[in-house]
Scaffold this active site. Structure first.
Site, PDB file in Angstrom:
ATOM      1  N   HIS A  81     -97.972   0.722 -25.561  1.00 39.50           N
ATOM      2  CA  HIS A  81     -98.282  -0.829 -26.269  1.00 39.50           C
ATOM      3  C   HIS A  81     -98.057  -1.913 -25.119  1.00 39.50           C
ATOM      4  CE1 HIS A  81     -96.705  -4.287 -28.612  1.00 39.50           C
ATOM      5  NE2 HIS A  81     -97.967  -4.345 -29.090  1.00 39.50           N
ATOM      6  N   GLU A 135    -100.183  -2.238 -22.488  1.00 40.59           N
ATOM      7  CA  GLU A 135    -101.517  -3.017 -23.017  1.00 40.59           C
ATOM      8  C   GLU A 135    -101.296  -4.484 -22.716  1.00 40.59           C
ATOM      9  OE1 GLU A 135    -102.225  -5.399 -26.586  1.00 40.59           O
ATOM     10  OE2 GLU A 135    -102.109  -3.406 -27.411  1.00 40.59           O
ATOM     11  N   HIS A 136     -99.940  -4.893 -23.159  1.00 41.25           N
ATOM     12  CA  HIS A 136     -99.531  -6.618 -23.234  1.00 41.25           C
ATOM     13  C   HIS A 136     -99.790  -6.977 -21.553  1.00 41.25           C
ATOM     14  CE1 HIS A 136     -97.746  -8.229 -26.551  1.00 41.25           C
ATOM     15  NE2 HIS A 136     -98.171  -6.959 -27.240  1.00 41.25           N
ATOM     16  N   GLU A 145     -92.453  -9.405 -31.759  1.00 42.29           N
ATOM     17  CA  GLU A 145     -93.551  -8.759 -32.550  1.00 42.29           C
ATOM     18  C   GLU A 145     -93.090  -7.783 -33.188  1.00 42.29           C
ATOM     19  OE1 GLU A 145     -96.749  -6.765 -29.904  1.00 42.29           O
ATOM     20  OE2 GLU A 145     -97.958  -6.513 -31.410  1.00 42.29           O
TER      21      GLU A 145
END
Lengths: 423, 428
Positions: free
Chosen positions: A68, A71-72, A143
């Site tokens: 993840h 991905e950012h 997040e």
């Protein structure tokens, strides 16, 4: 290498191309649509925490949340971020990481050519520095905090944590504030070069676009990727559940619950795809909204309209669960278990089976009518070694015998866990 | 190929809008009843579609009704309630696959239309002509639960609390499902009275979106609604009052990990679609895109949050800015949000930023026409705003809006309320 995939049932077709770079490209132009939706995905998600390639001596285990995080970070390059580039084309861009895939996407109505170029370019050009990694730790930290306060998310991951002892599916996709603190640029590059090899990736486009534009952009932008052998460590997961009950306190109104059943994963991803569809039909047969059990639970105020079932199966796990709100989740669990045992001894009602199949067919059909759903379906099918239409065919060819046989495997009351979030 | 949208009057205050598009694989038929938001009646109104969803005379219980839906290829029958400006909209809709996918050549679309008409107009009633006590009790409980469950989602809860603080006493502040005490007071008699009032007095908007035979489906509903004795009220979009002389501030505590900051603003003096368009552009440029002022500064530059966004509501002209942050960063985030607002008000943005914002909005607008539900939502909002433009026409209008108009819209925005949901001291 180009192949046309056809569906007689829908009277539609799409193209599958194995590009010289190693990338699989799936192109589904849709007549009458104004928008195009592109999904560039790698077969890599949060569960791929331990792996090796033929170039590595031994398995490496990476911090939770790194897929993840990657991905950012891919959105950034030396000269600005991808959102700023997309701003010039008007595309709506985003990305997501799930248990088993990471995908970069955009939707647009104009300037498709420029947008597809941006997509292919930024995903194939990683750029990480200690400064940019640190900045992202702050953003992703928030997040994670946001999800810590989200009772639906908590009840879900608490369930996975109860069902599984060691399988990484039990760990939050974004990781924890502590685990992401261990991520650095070197680790990101290692994961990138392992999983963002084009042989491990798929590009799917659906909607209003010209297939030649995609192929032309791929020819110009993509460099042939070296062949590599990738081994993912299979978790040494026992058959049993880790615990049968998990509770957490959060500010919520009525208690939230999930009742999960640990299934048995198939030998291949294709088997898992079939298994997931079969399980979706079983979920409806056991406690779907046309069953006597559903009515009983509703009228006894044990569940409300939020009650629903879901099936999941990827890589090396397979599970099903019901979720909802209840003042007495334990009784809901007991009632469902009793119904499963009844179905096991009496068999599934053939009429109910036919009806549910028809309803699930209608529901799946919806996905073939929307560019974003269709692109997602093509990628899911491709990673499972199937084509997008096979999902409908798998459903159409399901038999009562197959379901009676699968019921005790996917819904084993001995391998059941209950997750509750209450205030 | 493009969409054709036709709106016709089919009775006293009853309109049928059909949006035909051959590319769709589904047909969506919705019946919308528009009622003024009223604190005392909101719960009774809200429970009506949910009771109706439990069954009708022909399919008198949830099992027989849902069995029927499965036979219709898993058609979705939905009951929902939503707010639009000062109004409460009660909606019942059915979505089914188009006839061309029927395995045995059934007329699914007509059968869906008939079922929806029965659900709305032929409910099951007891000997006294009232909803059954059992159905009412179940759905009363559901409404009560839904009201209480508002705290589950902290982001939407914080936004709702900000609106409550901001619009206290105005109809727009009334909650979708009402309040614990009004929900507890729901009885078969009060819910049935709300149902009869809805049929008699609410403007009714029937919308068909899909590939199927809109005329045939429309006729089934027109026939079903013919002969209703009606005295519908005249619908008028609401106007809100001005912002207070000084900014309202409210802080609440809850056991949470992340603080939720919400800033409520009122955009005053917007009259024409063009002025409203300028306000939408202003909000998008300020905090509605991943290259907006708020995203670039509060998230990317200062790394304070995962989300920081602004949304402008065309129905009320209210704008809400919200962000999830560490409790300790509240002032820092608030200062930056307000600083960026000043920048936009002073015209501190480039022509390129305007062009890019317009381009993204155009893309989003045109994309709505690719989904039956988004298309239906678009045209319902048009109807409730008292206009009828297509997404394409709306994008064309936005394109002509100038920098000066955006600055003017930004300067019409007045900060009204600062709301902060923070963790309890001992939890931090």
């Amino acid at each position: 290498m180009k192949e046309i995939i056809r569906s007689q049932r829908l009277g539609e077709q799409y193209q599958k191309i194995l590009h010289p770079s190693g990338l699989t490209i799936l192109l589904y132009p849709m007549e009458g649509f104004k928008s195009a939706y592109a999904l560039f995905a790698t077969n890599y998600g949060s569960v791929d925490a331990s792996f090796k390639t033929d170039k590595d001596e031994d398995f490496v285990t990476v911090p939770a949340g790194i897929a993840h995080f990657l991905e950012h970070k891919l959105f950034e390059s030396e000269d600005g971020d991808a959102f700023e580039r997309y701003a010039k084309t008007g595309a709506n861009a985003n990305a997501f990481t799930s248990f088993d895939k990471t995908a970069y996407l955009f939707s647009c109505t104009d300037h498709f050519k420029e947008s597809i170029e941006i997509l292919l370019d930024f995903v194939t050009h990683p750029y990480f520095t200690p400064q940019t990694v640190k900045k992202e730790q702050g953003i992703i930290g928030q997040e994670i905090r946001m999800y810590d306060d989200n009772p639906d998310w908590r009840v879900y991951f608490n369930l996975l944590g109860a069902l599984y002892h060691v399988n990484p599916v039990r760990i939050d996709i974004a990781g924890t504030v502590e685990s992401i603190a261990q991520i650095d640029a070197d680790l990101l590059y290692r994961c990138y070069h392992t999983f963002y090899n084009l042989h491990n990736m798929t590009l799917a486009v659906a909607g209003n676009f010209d297939p030649d534009v995609v192929l032309d952009a791929a020819d110009r932008i993509l460099k042939p990727a070296p062949k590599q052998e990738l081994t993912r460590k299979v978790a040494d997961e026992p058959d049993t559940v880790r615990t049968t009950l998990v509770e957490q306190t959060l500010p919520v109104a009525i208690p939230l619950f999930q009742i999960g059943f640990k299934g048995k994963a198939g030998k291949t991803e294709r088997e898992n795809l079939w298994g997931k569809i079969a399980d979706e039909v079983l979920l409806e047969i056991i406690a779907g909204d046309s069953t006597p059990l559903y009515r009983r639970l509703l009228e006894a105020e044990l569940i409300n309209q939020t009650f629903e079932g879901e099936a999941m199966a990827n890589r090396d796990y397979s599970l099903t669960f019901y979720s909802g709100e209840s003042r007495d989740p334990k009784r809901v669990r007991d009632e469902i278990a009793t119904e499963i045992l009844r179905l096991r001894s009496e068999g599934i009602d053939p009429q109910l089976f036919d009806r549910v199949k028809k309803a699930v067919y209608g529901r799946y059909l919806g996905a073939y009518g929307r560019p974003e759903a269709l692109a997602g379906l093509m990628v899911t099918a491709q990673f499972a070694d199937a084509d997008a239409y096979e999902i409908l065919e798998m459903l159409a060819s399901l038999t009562l015998d197959q379901l009676n046989e699968r019921l005790p495997v996917s819904f084993d009351v001995e391998r059941c866990a209950l997750s509750i979030v209450r205030s | 190929m493009s969409q054709t949208c036709v709106r016709t009057s089919i009775g006293m205050g009853i309109h049928l809008t059909t949006i035909s598009d051959p590319k769709f694989k589904h047909n969506l038929l919705s019946i919308n009843f528009v009622l003024p938001l009223d604190r005392d009646r909101a719960s009774d109104n809200a429970v009506v579609p949910h009771i109706l969803r439990m069954g009708c005379r022909n399919f008198p219980d949830i099992t027989s009704l849902n069995t029927r839906l499965q036979e219709l290829y898993g058609a979705n029958l939905d009951a929902s309630v939503y707010k639009f400006g000062g109004y409460q909209v009660l909606e019942l809709s059915i979505r089914g696959v188009d006839n061309r996918y029927a395995l045995e050549k059934e007329d699914i679309t007509a059968q869906c239309a008939q079922l929806l008409a029965q659900i709305v107009l032929d409910p099951k009633l007891d000997g006294n002509g009232l909803f059954y006590e059992t159905d009412t009790a179940l759905q009363r409980r559901f409404i009560q639960d839904a009201i209480e469950a508002e705290i589950n989602e902290k982001r939407s809860y914080a936004i709702s609390q900000c609106l409550q603080t901001m619009c206290q006493g105005e109809p727009v502040a009334v909650k979708t499902y009402g309040y614990p005490e009004t929900a507890a007071a729901i009885t078969p008699a009060s819910a049935t009275a709300a149902y009869r009032n809805m049929l008699k007095n609410a403007p009714i908007e029937i919308v068909f979106t899909g590939a199927g035979d809109a005329q045939a489906a429309g006729k089934i509903l027109a026939d079903a609604f013919a002969g209703l004795e009606r005295t519908p009220f005249a619908y008028q979009p609401v106007k809100l009052g001005p912002a207070p002389a000084s900014v309202r501030e409210k802080t609440e505590e809850m056991e949470i990990a992340q603080g939720k900051l919400v800033l409520g603003l009122r955009c005053q003096g917007l009259e024409t679609p063009r002025q409203i368009g300028a306000a939408r552009l202003f909000s998008a440029l300020y905090g509605g895109t991943p290259f907006s002022k708020l995203f670039r500064n509060v998230r990317e530059k200062l790394s304070l949050c995962y989300y920081c966004a602004s949304r402008f509501d065309s129905a009320t002209h209210l704008m809400l800015v919200d962000s999830g942050i560490e409790m300790a960063n509240k002032n820092k985030a608030q200062d930056e949000i307000l600083h960026q607002l000043e920048c936009v008000k002073n015209g501190d943005f480039t022509d390129q930023e305007i062009a890019e914002t317009k381009l993204l909005m155009r893309s989003s607008l045109i994309t709505t026409t690719d989904s039956p539900s988004a298309t239906e939502g678009w045209y319902m909002a048009q109807i409730l705003r008292g206009q009828m433009v297509s997404p394409q026409e709306d994008a064309d209008l936005l394109d002509t809006i100038t920098r000066e108009e955006i600055i003017k819209a930004a300067n019409a925005a007045r900060l009204d309320t600062i709301y902060f949901l923070k963790g309890k001291e001992e939890a931090q």
